[in-house]
Design a protein around this motif. Structure first.
Motif, PDB file in Angstrom:
ATOM      1  N   ARG B  84       0.853  -1.197   0.000  1.00 30.40           N
ATOM      2  CA  ARG B  84       0.000   0.000   0.000  1.00 30.40           C
ATOM      3  C   ARG B  84       0.890   1.248   0.000  1.00 30.40           C
ATOM      4  O   ARG B  84       1.862   1.304   0.765  1.00 30.40           O
ATOM      5  N   PHE B  85       0.535   2.225  -0.838  1.00 28.69           N
ATOM      6  CA  PHE B  85       1.269   3.491  -0.889  1.00 28.69           C
ATOM      7  C   PHE B  85       0.493   4.539  -0.106  1.00 28.69           C
ATOM      8  O   PHE B  85      -0.728   4.595  -0.174  1.00 28.69           O
ATOM      9  N   ARG B  86       1.207   5.375   0.625  1.00 26.18           N
ATOM     10  CA  ARG B  86       0.514   6.464   1.321  1.00 26.18           C
ATOM     11  C   ARG B  86       1.535   7.569   1.660  1.00 26.18           C
ATOM     12  O   ARG B  86       2.715   7.274   1.914  1.00 26.18           O
ATOM     13  N   PRO B  87       1.075   8.792   1.658  1.00 29.47           N
ATOM     14  CA  PRO B  87       1.976   9.883   2.053  1.00 29.47           C
ATOM     15  C   PRO B  87       2.329   9.778   3.535  1.00 29.47           C
ATOM     16  O   PRO B  87       1.534   9.264   4.325  1.00 29.47           O
ATOM     17  N   MET B  88       3.492  10.255   3.860  1.00 27.27           N
ATOM     18  CA  MET B  88       4.005  10.086   5.225  1.00 27.27           C
ATOM     19  C   MET B  88       3.092  10.727   6.275  1.00 27.27           C
ATOM     20  O   MET B  88       2.974  10.215   7.395  1.00 27.27           O
ATOM     21  N   HIS B  89       2.417  11.830   5.915  1.00 23.03           N
ATOM     22  CA  HIS B  89       1.606  12.499   6.923  1.00 23.03           C
ATOM     23  C   HIS B  89       0.365  11.681   7.323  1.00 23.03           C
ATOM     24  O   HIS B  89      -0.313  12.003   8.287  1.00 23.03           O
ATOM     25  N   ARG B  90       0.072  10.629   6.570  1.00 23.69           N
ATOM     26  CA  ARG B  90      -1.088   9.804   6.921  1.00 23.69           C
ATOM     27  C   ARG B  90      -0.730   8.595   7.793  1.00 23.69           C
ATOM     28  O   ARG B  90      -1.598   7.819   8.172  1.00 23.69           O
ATOM     29  N   VAL B  91       0.564   8.473   8.076  1.00 24.45           N
ATOM     30  CA  VAL B  91       0.965   7.339   8.926  1.00 24.45           C
ATOM     31  C   VAL B  91       0.569   7.661  10.376  1.00 24.45           C
ATOM     32  O   VAL B  91       0.868   8.759  10.866  1.00 24.45           O
ATOM     33  N   PRO B  92      -0.129   6.721  11.077  1.00 24.47           N
ATOM     34  CA  PRO B  92      -0.524   7.017  12.468  1.00 24.47           C
ATOM     35  C   PRO B  92       0.697   7.219  13.363  1.00 24.47           C
ATOM     36  O   PRO B  92       1.750   6.610  13.137  1.00 24.47           O
ATOM     37  N   THR B  93       0.544   8.042  14.350  1.00 31.58           N
ATOM     38  CA  THR B  93       1.633   8.282  15.304  1.00 31.58           C
ATOM     39  C   THR B  93       1.103   8.111  16.723  1.00 31.58           C
ATOM     40  O   THR B  93      -0.096   8.202  16.961  1.00 31.58           O
ATOM     41  N   ASP B  94       2.033   7.872  17.648  1.00 25.17           N
ATOM     42  CA  ASP B  94       1.621   7.830  19.047  1.00 25.17           C
ATOM     43  C   ASP B  94       1.665   9.233  19.632  1.00 25.17           C
ATOM     44  O   ASP B  94       1.885  10.214  18.901  1.00 25.17           O
ATOM     45  N   GLU B  95       1.479   9.321  20.941  1.00 25.93           N
ATOM     46  CA  GLU B  95       1.390  10.656  21.564  1.00 25.93           C
ATOM     47  C   GLU B  95       2.709  11.425  21.463  1.00 25.93           C
ATOM     48  O   GLU B  95       2.734  12.651  21.536  1.00 25.93           O
ATOM     49  N   LYS B  96       3.835  10.691  21.244  1.00 20.30           N
ATOM     50  CA  LYS B  96       5.132  11.379  21.117  1.00 20.30           C
ATOM     51  C   LYS B  96       5.448  11.726  19.667  1.00 20.30           C
ATOM     52  O   LYS B  96       6.510  12.242  19.363  1.00 20.30           O
ATOM     53  N   GLY B  97       4.577  11.369  18.776  1.00 25.28           N
ATOM     54  CA  GLY B  97       4.810  11.677  17.363  1.00 25.28           C
ATOM     55  C   GLY B  97       5.566  10.589  16.617  1.00 25.28           C
ATOM     56  O   GLY B  97       5.878  10.743  15.433  1.00 25.28           O
ATOM     57  N   THR B  98       5.847   9.469  17.282  1.00 28.94           N
ATOM     58  CA  THR B  98       6.556   8.361  16.628  1.00 28.94           C
ATOM     59  C   THR B  98       5.587   7.626  15.698  1.00 28.94           C
ATOM     60  O   THR B  98       4.445   7.365  16.074  1.00 28.94           O
ATOM     61  N   LEU B  99       6.093   7.334  14.494  1.00 31.52           N
ATOM     62  CA  LEU B  99       5.239   6.592  13.557  1.00 31.52           C
ATOM     63  C   LEU B  99       4.969   5.194  14.119  1.00 31.52           C
ATOM     64  O   LEU B  99       5.873   4.562  14.669  1.00 31.52           O
ATOM     65  N   VAL B 100       3.749   4.741  13.934  1.00 37.27           N
ATOM     66  CA  VAL B 100       3.364   3.441  14.508  1.00 37.27           C
ATOM     67  C   VAL B 100       2.859   2.534  13.388  1.00 37.27           C
ATOM     68  O   VAL B 100       2.040   2.951  12.565  1.00 37.27           O
ATOM     69  N   TYR B 101       3.352   1.297  13.378  1.00 34.29           N
ATOM     70  CA  TYR B 101       2.890   0.301  12.407  1.00 34.29           C
ATOM     71  C   TYR B 101       2.252  -0.866  13.158  1.00 34.29           C
ATOM     72  O   TYR B 101       2.794  -1.315  14.180  1.00 34.29           O
TER      73      TYR B 101
END
Lengths: 282, 368
Positions: B84-101
């Motif tokens: 799946r392709f997606r822009p980076m700003h759509r990746v979920p993050t935790d409360e510290k702003g870390t990208l979460v998969y």
């Protein structure tokens, strides 16, 4: 007097098979009624309709004027039921079993002791039911059924597998209930039991009502009016008592001292059943 | 519904469980296992996937460059269901702003260089073994090379070099978090507790009562069928929620502070109640009910496994057991994302469907 239980042209079908065929019965308050018949006669099917487990295919059943289908919730507290096989919580004691049902019926707990005493189970009230004998379990069923003082009591083979003393206890309780105005409908195979305690008896065969009367009336209608005589010379004779000439001959033999033994014929239910239905009672 | 009768029926259930010690023993064993897990387990910081497999590989890009467009057009057929392709700003993050998969995912991140914005950075992220991302890496490099060659042919020697021609920094990282084995076991204990109570014990006890005729005796008493049903719907969910809270609280007391945990448990319990009552209504004997519960568990496990192995992505969403572990695990680890709320929504709908099914079957068949 108004009927407490009224069965009008009841038909119960299982597919093509007709288990109960246009049964009409009316039970008055304070009556002990026996429903007698061999296996497959339709007794259990009738009971299943009365306890709301099967709807009638045709006809209707009224309890105290309430329809057993339409007014089921109203009817439920009016009757007690003793099934043909015991159904207790095995892990509970007899007292705990009764307490559960007492709470459902909103009956005070003091009544539990009374019922247990009536069926002579006071001493074993706090034993788990799994330790009860078959007879004790059946007596506990009766205690449960009378807990809420029902106006109508259905019993399915209440004395099956009971010893003579327990049978006596059950009979005594049933007669006492009837004296208090409770109506009792019991199914049984046992004509002697019916004769002993029932006010009226209905005989069913293949779903049809074939006789309905008091046990005494049935006995007088169907007992053979004959005596078996053994003479002093060893000869055996039968004298029909409803024939005047035969009665006269018997009288002469007795007065002449020629009779060694004389026996009247007892009522034979199986013979009567065979005569009424053409079917052996089994 | 009359509270007097409900109370009597609930007390009867309670007393029956006290008298039948088998169920209590298993509950105590579950609590003991949870305690052992809490005291003696070693928390694993490494990522351990539930299954060593990539269910989804994201290509996350900061800028939609020609390379990204080329890659999106050239995904091979065997990887199309997963990539799946997606822009980076759509990746979920935790409360510290870390990208979460989520678990069982991998990612290829295409980033611009921080210093001058000209050279490219490619980061590969994976769970567990590095080898599991190999097919995606191979595809990425093969298509990147094809893209470079096509750019050269089109533009000739004089054409400006695409960004990919600049020195390309690459790195591979293992995703942290993932399925910690301790939290995985705690999740399994909570879910097994709920399953045991609502899908195994409830139908088994109900069918035992039916088989012995005790249910008939209750049905002939003033208790209505809906009161008999209602008492079970009060007793077993309450017990299930308490057991789940006890097991989860033993492992991670802070999990109990999250509303999401309670919502997830309630949804799992209600869904399990629906399944349990469906089995109780269909089965005639205690043995059939026990077999039914076991067969259900086996069938759902097989379905989920087959779907996972064959990359069938939609079907598992129809099983409550697909959502339950994800929700409870996220609640225990306190890593609840929007995707878990979506799982909660879908699981809630499934639980409702099961309860309605059980109610309809009950209306048709009753207790007999």
């Amino acid at each position: 007097m108004d009927a407490l239980l009224q069965i009008d042209k009841l038909v119960v079908r299982y597919g093509e098979f007709v288990a109960v065929d246009h049964l009409d019965l009316t039970l008055a308050p304070g009556e002990l009624f026996g429903l007698l018949g061999p296996n497959g006669a339709g007794k259990s099917s009738t009971i299943r309709v009365l306890i709301g487990q099967n709807p009638p295919s045709e006809g209707r059943v009224l309890v105290a004027g309430y329809d057993v289908i339409r007014d089921w919730q109203t009817i439920k507290p009016l009757f007690g039921y003793v099934p043909d096989r015991e159904n207790h919580f095995e892990e509970f004691s007899g007292w705990e079993n009764l307490r559960f049902f007492a709470d459902l019926y909103d009956v005070p707990h003091s009544r539990i002791g009374e019922c247990l005493a009536q069926v002579e189970l006071s001493e074993s009230a706090h034993l788990p039911v799994r330790a009860f004998s078959l007879g004790m379990r059946r007596k506990l069923l009766l205690a449960r059924a009378i807990l809420h003082r029902p106006r109508l009591l259905y019993l399915d083979e209440p004395t099956a597998n009971l010893d003579i003393h327990s049978c006596e206890v059950v009979h005594r309780i049933l007669r006492a209930l009837v004296a208090e105005g409770t109506t009792v409908l019991m199914t049984t195979h046992n004509m002697k039991e019916v004769e002993k305690i029932c006010d009226r008896v209905a005989i069913l065969c293949k779903g049809r009502l074939i006789a309905l009367d008091s046990p005494m009336a049935l006995r007088s209608q169907h007992t053979e009016h004959k005596v078996d005589v053994v003479l002093s010379n060893g000869q055996r004779l039968v004298f029909p008592l409803d024939q005047p000439a035969q009665r006269e001959e018997l009288s002469q033999l007795i007065t002449a001292g020629g009779v060694v033994s004389l026996q009247t014929r007892e009522f034979d239910f199986h013979e009567t059943f065979l005569k009424l239905t053409g079917t052996v009672f089994e | 519904m009359r509270w007097r009768i409900l109370r009597t029926l609930i007390r009867k259930e309670y007393q029956r469980h006290l008298a039948n010690r088998g169920g209590l023993m298993l509950i105590l064993l579950l609590i003991l296992a949870s305690l052992l897990l809490s005291f003696f387990g070693i928390r694993s910081d490494g990522s351990v996937a539930l299954m060593p497999q990539v269910q989804r590989c994201y290509v996350d890009y900061e800028e939609e460059t020609p390379l990204v467009r080329h890659l999106s057009r050239s995904v091979p057929e065997e990887l199309q269901a997963v990539v799946r392709f997606r822009p980076m700003h759509r990746v979920p993050t935790d409360e510290k702003g870390t990208l979460v998969y989520p678990t069982n995912t991998a990612a290829i991140q295409l980033r611009k260089a921080i210093q001058d914005g000209t050279s490219g950075i490619v980061w590969f992220w994976y769970s567990g073994e590095r080898s599991i991302i190999a097919p995606f890496e191979i595809w990425f490099w093969k298509e990147t090379l094809a893209f470079v060659q096509s750019q050269r042919i089109e533009g000739g020697e004089a054409a400006p070099l695409p960004i990919i021609h600049r020195p390309l920094e690459t790195a591979a990282f293992s995703l942290r978090g993932g399925m910690d084995s301790r939290s995985g076991i705690a999740t399994a204990l909570v879910l097994f507790g709920i399953f045991f109570l609502c899908v195994y014990l409830l139908p088994s006890m109900t069918c035992e009562e039916r088989e012995k005729g005790v249910l008939l005796a209750q049905a002939l008493s003033p208790a209505t069928t809906w009161e008999l049903l209602g008492a079970r719907f009060l007793f077993y969910p309450a017990l299930g929620i308490m057991l789940a809270a006890l097991l989860a609280g033993t492992y991670s007391p802070r999990a109990l502070l999250q509303p999401f945990f309670w919502l997830a448990v309630i949804v799992c319990v209600m869904g399990s109640m629906g399944i349990g009552l469906t089995i109780a209504t269909l089965a005639r004997t205690q043995r059939t009910a026990s077999m039914g519960a076991m067969c259900y568990l086996m069938a759902v496990s097989l379905l989920l496994y087959i779907c996972q192995q064959n990359q069938i992505l939609g079907l598992p969403w129809l099983a409550l057991e697909f959502h339950g572990p994800r929700m409870i695990h996220a609640a225990l680890q306190r890593t609840v994302l929007w995707s878990h709320w979506f799982h909660l929504l879908v699981a809630g709908c499934l639980a409702l469907a099961w309860v309605v099914t059980a109610g309809q079957l009950f209306r048709r068949r009753g207790w007999q």
